[in-house]
Design an enzyme around this catalytic site. Sequence first.
Site, PDB file in Angstrom:
ATOM      1  N   MET A  37       1.168  -0.869  -0.097  1.00 30.79           N
ATOM      2  CA  MET A  37      -0.040   0.334   0.550  1.00 30.79           C
ATOM      3  C   MET A  37       0.810   1.052  -0.489  1.00 30.79           C
ATOM      4  O   MET A  37       0.507   2.239   0.127  1.00 30.79           O
ATOM      5  CB  MET A  37      -1.158  -0.286   1.252  1.00 30.79           C
ATOM      6  CG  MET A  37      -1.799  -1.002   1.602  1.00 30.79           C
ATOM      7  SD  MET A  37      -3.237  -0.413   1.551  1.00 30.79           S
ATOM      8  CE  MET A  37      -3.563  -0.157   3.430  1.00 30.79           C
ATOM      9  N   HIS A  44       9.400  -3.861   3.230  1.00 30.05           N
ATOM     10  CA  HIS A  44       8.835  -3.720   1.819  1.00 30.05           C
ATOM     11  C   HIS A  44       9.731  -4.046   1.213  1.00 30.05           C
ATOM     12  O   HIS A  44       9.675  -5.088   0.562  1.00 30.05           O
ATOM     13  CB  HIS A  44       8.425  -2.438   1.435  1.00 30.05           C
ATOM     14  CG  HIS A  44       6.966  -2.173   2.302  1.00 30.05           C
ATOM     15  ND1 HIS A  44       7.485  -0.600   3.225  1.00 30.05           N
ATOM     16  CD2 HIS A  44       5.384  -3.052   2.383  1.00 30.05           C
ATOM     17  CE1 HIS A  44       5.696  -0.996   3.655  1.00 30.05           C
ATOM     18  NE2 HIS A  44       5.532  -2.288   3.178  1.00 30.05           N
ATOM     19  N   ASP A 157       1.918  -9.546   8.999  1.00 21.71           N
ATOM     20  CA  ASP A 157       0.749  -9.595   9.067  1.00 21.71           C
ATOM     21  C   ASP A 157       0.610 -10.402   9.186  1.00 21.71           C
ATOM     22  O   ASP A 157      -0.081 -11.543   8.076  1.00 21.71           O
ATOM     23  CB  ASP A 157       0.297  -8.553   7.782  1.00 21.71           C
ATOM     24  CG  ASP A 157       0.654  -7.305   7.864  1.00 21.71           C
ATOM     25  OD1 ASP A 157       0.261  -6.648   8.501  1.00 21.71           O
ATOM     26  OD2 ASP A 157       1.446  -6.674   7.033  1.00 21.71           O
ATOM     27  N   SER A 192       6.526  -0.983  10.160  1.00 20.68           N
ATOM     28  CA  SER A 192       5.449  -0.103   9.604  1.00 20.68           C
ATOM     29  C   SER A 192       5.496   0.795   9.470  1.00 20.68           C
ATOM     30  O   SER A 192       5.979   1.017   9.903  1.00 20.68           O
ATOM     31  CB  SER A 192       4.445  -0.894  11.071  1.00 20.68           C
ATOM     32  OG  SER A 192       2.672  -0.098  10.532  1.00 20.68           O
TER      33      SER A 192
END
Length: 287
Positions: A37, A44, A157, A192
Amino acid sequence: MADNPPPLPIARTVEALRATVRDWKRQGFTVGFVPTMGALHEGHLTLVREAGRRADKVVASVFVNPTQFAAHEDLGTYPRREAQDAELLAGAGCDLLFAPTVDQMYPEGFVTAVSVGGPSQGLETDFRPHFFGGVAVVVAKLLNQVQADVAVFGEKDYQQLMVVTRMARDLDIPTQIVGSPTERDGHGLALSSRNAYLSEDELAIARKLNGVIAEAAIKAADKRPLAAVERDAYAEILKAGFQRVDYVAVRRADDLAAFPNGVVDGPARILVAAWLGKTRLIDNMAV
């Protein structure tokens, strides 16, 4: 000094995305995929590098998916910085950014829903009942759009990873789903995008969470009663300075079912969600 990577190509439509992937496959390349996102951080980029190790070409998507946000959540304020994200992705070895609009993903008249039982039940669903329905739809669409050989998701997650894995298996989606270990800062805090919301004081409290989870995991692995392990960890998280704890739960690692005898008797995971001010943090650890 190393040269800067060239600008990352960006596909805005499914047609453009598929044209590029189709050309790669004609040349015999395998394709990896990392859905995000945006508001990218080192966690990431680790996923992108892992995809690059497993495939010849890598697609990353940046799409803030509105269907997984409730009305009171942070859809409007969720950080968006496409230019910076594209630069980071290029540096991590990504070959194509897929950045669709909401209208491209959910055109007028879109009515399809995807419901995944099993690992989606409880935990996040108890507090965000809309969440996994939104995740399942968008991930199913992205996997179908990219048609990659492998897709890499972060273990931070963890429940989402289990939901996606189950969905891909049940729907015969041929993309291999791979989980990549959680990236943490030097204090053990899981990286995060929402960490950016934390003040310095809140950040110091947040960095205590990993230690509480680790201690609870040791107790659970020692076959102590899980009700007591979870209750003690809950109290320790509040003692550390968190305002509210949504859940602390030790579950089976493969399907997130509860242990029927109240003690760990196989591979397990401890999962936590807690609040600091207006920021909700989640984390988990293998037991």
